[in-house]
Design a protein around this motif. Structure first.
Motif, PDB file in Angstrom:
ATOM      1  N   TRP A 169      22.111   6.874  29.707  1.00  0.00           N
ATOM      2  CA  TRP A 169      23.388   7.400  30.204  1.00  0.00           C
ATOM      3  C   TRP A 169      23.186   8.418  31.324  1.00  0.00           C
ATOM      4  N   ARG A 170      22.122   9.230  31.247  1.00  0.00           N
ATOM      5  CA  ARG A 170      21.822  10.178  32.335  1.00  0.00           C
ATOM      6  C   ARG A 170      21.623   9.416  33.636  1.00  0.00           C
ATOM      7  N   ASP A 171      20.778   8.388  33.592  1.00  0.00           N
ATOM      8  CA  ASP A 171      20.458   7.653  34.801  1.00  0.00           C
ATOM      9  C   ASP A 171      21.619   6.791  35.284  1.00  0.00           C
ATOM     10  N   PHE A 172      22.352   6.179  34.367  1.00  0.00           N
ATOM     11  CA  PHE A 172      23.450   5.298  34.749  1.00  0.00           C
ATOM     12  C   PHE A 172      24.615   6.075  35.348  1.00  0.00           C
ATOM     13  N   LEU A 173      24.970   7.210  34.748  1.00  0.00           N
ATOM     14  CA  LEU A 173      26.113   7.986  35.221  1.00  0.00           C
ATOM     15  C   LEU A 173      25.747   9.052  36.248  1.00  0.00           C
ATOM     16  N   GLY A 174      24.452   9.283  36.447  1.00  0.00           N
ATOM     17  CA  GLY A 174      24.047  10.341  37.367  1.00  0.00           C
ATOM     18  C   GLY A 174      24.300  11.725  36.799  1.00  0.00           C
ATOM     19  N   TYR A 175      24.327  11.836  35.474  1.00  0.00           N
ATOM     20  CA  TYR A 175      24.522  13.121  34.810  1.00  0.00           C
ATOM     21  C   TYR A 175      23.192  13.866  34.746  1.00  0.00           C
ATOM     22  N   ARG A 176      23.242  15.090  34.249  1.00  0.00           N
ATOM     23  CA  ARG A 176      22.020  15.865  34.054  1.00  0.00           C
ATOM     24  C   ARG A 176      21.996  16.393  32.627  1.00  0.00           C
ATOM     25  N   VAL A 177      20.787  16.662  32.132  1.00  0.00           N
ATOM     26  CA  VAL A 177      20.627  17.222  30.791  1.00  0.00           C
ATOM     27  C   VAL A 177      20.937  18.712  30.872  1.00  0.00           C
ATOM     28  N   ALA A 178      21.769  19.194  29.943  1.00  0.00           N
ATOM     29  CA  ALA A 178      22.165  20.597  29.913  1.00  0.00           C
ATOM     30  C   ALA A 178      21.705  21.236  28.603  1.00  0.00           C
ATOM     31  N   PRO A 179      21.526  22.545  28.597  1.00  0.00           N
ATOM     32  CA  PRO A 179      21.148  23.232  27.357  1.00  0.00           C
ATOM     33  C   PRO A 179      22.234  23.101  26.294  1.00  0.00           C
ATOM     34  N   ASN A 180      21.826  23.068  25.039  1.00  0.00           N
ATOM     35  CA  ASN A 180      22.765  23.104  23.914  1.00  0.00           C
ATOM     36  C   ASN A 180      22.024  23.692  22.725  1.00  0.00           C
ATOM     37  N   HIS A 181      22.710  23.849  21.599  1.00  0.00           N
ATOM     38  CA  HIS A 181      22.139  24.534  20.442  1.00  0.00           C
ATOM     39  C   HIS A 181      21.906  23.595  19.272  1.00  0.00           C
ATOM     40  N   SER A 182      21.409  22.377  19.554  1.00  0.00           N
ATOM     41  CA  SER A 182      21.151  21.418  18.484  1.00  0.00           C
ATOM     42  C   SER A 182      20.043  20.471  18.919  1.00  0.00           C
ATOM     43  N   ASP A 183      19.733  19.498  18.071  1.00  0.00           N
ATOM     44  CA  ASP A 183      18.743  18.490  18.449  1.00  0.00           C
ATOM     45  C   ASP A 183      19.389  17.324  19.186  1.00  0.00           C
ATOM     46  N   SER A 184      20.677  17.423  19.487  1.00  0.00           N
ATOM     47  CA  SER A 184      21.372  16.432  20.299  1.00  0.00           C
ATOM     48  C   SER A 184      21.046  16.679  21.770  1.00  0.00           C
ATOM     49  N   VAL A 185      21.264  15.664  22.597  1.00  0.00           N
ATOM     50  CA  VAL A 185      21.064  15.802  24.040  1.00  0.00           C
ATOM     51  C   VAL A 185      22.441  15.894  24.690  1.00  0.00           C
ATOM     52  N   LEU A 186      22.694  16.984  25.416  1.00  0.00           N
ATOM     53  CA  LEU A 186      23.957  17.178  26.104  1.00  0.00           C
ATOM     54  C   LEU A 186      23.795  16.767  27.557  1.00  0.00           C
ATOM     55  N   LEU A 187      24.643  15.833  28.000  1.00  0.00           N
ATOM     56  CA  LEU A 187      24.643  15.370  29.381  1.00  0.00           C
ATOM     57  C   LEU A 187      25.938  15.811  30.051  1.00  0.00           C
ATOM     58  N   VAL A 188      25.820  16.372  31.234  1.00  0.00           N
ATOM     59  CA  VAL A 188      27.006  16.822  31.965  1.00  0.00           C
ATOM     60  C   VAL A 188      27.001  16.219  33.357  1.00  0.00           C
ATOM     61  N   GLY A 189      28.213  16.000  33.870  1.00  0.00           N
ATOM     62  CA  GLY A 189      28.373  15.414  35.193  1.00  0.00           C
ATOM     63  C   GLY A 189      29.803  15.532  35.650  1.00  0.00           C
ATOM     64  N   SER A 190      30.279  14.508  36.334  1.00  0.00           N
ATOM     65  CA  SER A 190      31.596  14.571  36.958  1.00  0.00           C
ATOM     66  C   SER A 190      32.752  14.307  35.994  1.00  0.00           C
ATOM     67  N   GLY A 191      32.488  13.824  34.805  1.00  0.00           N
ATOM     68  CA  GLY A 191      33.545  13.561  33.828  1.00  0.00           C
ATOM     69  C   GLY A 191      33.281  14.343  32.565  1.00  0.00           C
ATOM     70  N   PRO A 192      33.863  13.898  31.455  1.00  0.00           N
ATOM     71  CA  PRO A 192      33.584  14.576  30.181  1.00  0.00           C
ATOM     72  C   PRO A 192      32.081  14.561  29.889  1.00  0.00           C
ATOM     73  N   ALA A 193      31.612  15.611  29.250  1.00  0.00           N
ATOM     74  CA  ALA A 193      30.209  15.666  28.838  1.00  0.00           C
ATOM     75  C   ALA A 193      29.954  14.599  27.779  1.00  0.00           C
ATOM     76  N   LEU A 194      28.717  14.134  27.701  1.00  0.00           N
ATOM     77  CA  LEU A 194      28.295  13.220  26.646  1.00  0.00           C
ATOM     78  C   LEU A 194      27.286  13.948  25.780  1.00  0.00           C
ATOM     79  N   LEU A 195      27.506  13.921  24.483  1.00  0.00           N
ATOM     80  CA  LEU A 195      26.566  14.491  23.532  1.00  0.00           C
ATOM     81  C   LEU A 195      25.923  13.325  22.797  1.00  0.00           C
ATOM     82  N   ILE A 196      24.633  13.109  23.033  1.00  0.00           N
ATOM     83  CA  ILE A 196      23.924  12.020  22.387  1.00  0.00           C
ATOM     84  C   ILE A 196      23.292  12.604  21.130  1.00  0.00           C
ATOM     85  N   GLN A 197      23.826  12.197  20.001  1.00  0.00           N
ATOM     86  CA  GLN A 197      23.505  12.814  18.715  1.00  0.00           C
ATOM     87  C   GLN A 197      22.617  11.898  17.876  1.00  0.00           C
TER      88      GLN A 197
END
Length: 129
Positions: free
Chosen positions: A21-49
């Motif tokens: 999803w990072r590569d497909f949407l051009g999002y970037r990985v952002a810090p968060n407080h869990s073992d999930s991966v938070l991706l942010v970009g031009s739309g809603p954030a994606l939390l890959i849990q």
């Protein structure tokens, strides 16, 4: 007013799904407080849990409207997505795919074609009250 801030996608292999999803949407990985991966970009954030359960086909999925559907379908496939047959006829105007974790998503018809269809036939409101 309220808006969608984050969409959570559960995955057996969260890192692989997050990379897709990072590569497909051009999002970037952002810090968060869990073992999930938070991706942010031009739309809603994606939390890959991380999840111990395989995603279900009827679970929430993303509908993505590109400029050029064929280009984006090819790009998704090159990044590890696969075509999904969920019983569609082929005349729907979208293509159903699975991300590397098995989550369904759709590449819709292109922006210009959609805008032309919406002008020619705007559709109708489905009553909810």
């Amino acid at each position: 007013m309220i808006k969608i801030e984050t969409i959570t996608i559960k995955a057996l292999d969260a890192r692989t799904v997050a990379r897709f999803w990072r590569d497909f949407l051009g999002y970037r990985v952002a810090p968060n407080h869990s073992d999930s991966v938070l991706l942010v970009g031009s739309g809603p954030a994606l939390l890959i849990q991380p999840s111990q359960a395989q995603p279900m086909d009827a679970a929430i999925h993303l509908d993505l409207r590109p400029e050029d559907p064929a280009v984006e379908i090819r790009r998704a496939l090159d990044l590890g997505a696969s075509l999904a047959d969920i019983g569609q006829s082929g005349a729907e105007g979208w293509t159903v795919l699975r991300d590397p974790g098995g989550n369904l998503f759709c590449i819709l018809e292109g922006v210009k074609a959609f805008d032309a269809h919406r002008v020619a036939e705007p559709g109708q409101v489905t009553p909810i009250d």
